[in-house]
Enzyme design. Sequence first.
Site, mmCIF file in Angstrom:
data_model
loop_
_atom_site.group_PDB
_atom_site.id
_atom_site.type_symbol
_atom_site.label_atom_id
_atom_site.label_comp_id
_atom_site.label_asym_id
_atom_site.label_seq_id
_atom_site.Cartn_x
_atom_site.Cartn_y
_atom_site.Cartn_z
ATOM 1 N N ARG A 113 3.968 8.025 5.855
ATOM 2 C CA ARG A 113 4.803 7.854 7.045
ATOM 3 C C ARG A 113 3.933 7.704 8.279
ATOM 4 N NH1 ARG A 113 10.297 8.956 5.986
ATOM 5 N NH2 ARG A 113 10.418 9.448 3.778
ATOM 6 N N HIS A 125 -7.722 5.233 4.263
ATOM 7 C CA HIS A 125 -7.020 3.980 3.996
ATOM 8 C C HIS A 125 -7.824 3.178 2.961
ATOM 9 C CE1 HIS A 125 -4.394 0.576 4.788
ATOM 10 N NE2 HIS A 125 -5.471 -0.169 4.723
ATOM 11 N N ASP A 139 -3.005 2.136 11.083
ATOM 12 C CA ASP A 139 -4.278 1.781 10.446
ATOM 13 C C ASP A 139 -5.278 1.205 11.448
ATOM 14 O OD1 ASP A 139 -3.323 2.689 8.016
ATOM 15 O OD2 ASP A 139 -2.546 0.740 7.443
ATOM 16 N N ALA A 152 -14.173 6.242 -4.756
ATOM 17 C CA ALA A 152 -14.942 6.205 -3.497
ATOM 18 C C ALA A 152 -14.278 7.081 -2.433
ATOM 19 C CB ALA A 152 -15.061 4.760 -3.009
HETATM 20 C C1 GRF Z 1 -5.004 6.727 -1.418
HETATM 21 O O1 GRF Z 1 -5.321 5.547 -2.097
HETATM 22 C C2 GRF Z 1 -5.102 6.515 0.070
HETATM 23 O O2 GRF Z 1 -6.062 5.604 0.443
HETATM 24 C C3 GRF Z 1 -3.733 6.004 0.402
HETATM 25 O O3 GRF Z 1 -2.866 6.725 -0.448
HETATM 26 C C4 GRF Z 1 -3.551 7.115 -1.623
HETATM 27 C C5 GRF Z 1 -3.376 8.596 -1.819
HETATM 28 O O4 GRF Z 1 -3.797 9.041 -3.071
HETATM 29 N N1 GRF Z 1 -3.496 6.160 1.829
HETATM 30 P P1 GRF Z 1 -3.756 10.587 -3.457
HETATM 31 O O5 GRF Z 1 -2.341 11.089 -3.266
HETATM 32 O O6 GRF Z 1 -4.742 11.319 -2.599
HETATM 33 O O7 GRF Z 1 -4.156 10.628 -4.914
#
Ligand code: GRF
Length: 208
Positions: free
Chosen positions: A96, A114, A150, A178
């Site tokens: 959100r 991101h 973003d 990563a």
């Molecule tokens: C990640 O890929 C992050 O970049 C994106 O949402 C995903 C979250 O993954 N914003 P997790 O819930 O931490 O496994």
Amino acid sequence: MNQRLKLGVLGSGKGSNFKAIMERIIDGWVPAEVRIVISDVPDAGILSYARDFQIPGLFVNPGKYRTRLETEVEQDIVRLLQEASVELVVLAGFMRVVKEPMLRAFPRSIINIHPSLLPKYRGLEAWKQALEAGEAVTGCTVHYVQAAVDAGEILGQLQVPILPGDTPESLHARIQIAEHDLLPEVVRQIAEVRSKLPDSFAARPDDK
Ligand code: GRF
């Protein structure tokens, strides 16, 4: 003296980034502590991880909108974070958009992970956007959160090569590996910087 940076983590998904932060706190690499985990999804994996790590985890009903929180709900979240003495808010897969109540309460103290090399590929499924654009390299970015989505100052990036035969799923999985290095590392750097500042500056290290 307790100089550990107090974190509040917000997430909507499986919580692998939260888990990565916890593991690096526990092994002593990140001088921080997670005070509270908040999710807008009642059965999100991130709340299960919070239970596993014995961190207070709360579901907050986001209200009627799909991409943002109702203002009163966002104010409630601010209150919860402040009551938990949170100094840095980490958006770890929080789906959100954060608005004025949070931005005002935590100036330059909200970060987001991101899954692309910003400023390229903002928005949803950024790994898919990079794949479809025929990029050879993509990656992940941690940045400060500001009103524009973003955007915000970039704090760190890691590159991830796009391999022949990659699918959106295989690429996202490699980007997440990563992410699990990058996000704890940026938290560590912020914690180190803030621990060296006098208390009166600690909440706003370098406002310009
Ligand atoms: C990640 O890929 C992050 O970049 C994106 O949402 C995903 C979250 O993954 N914003 P997790 O819930 O931490 O496994």
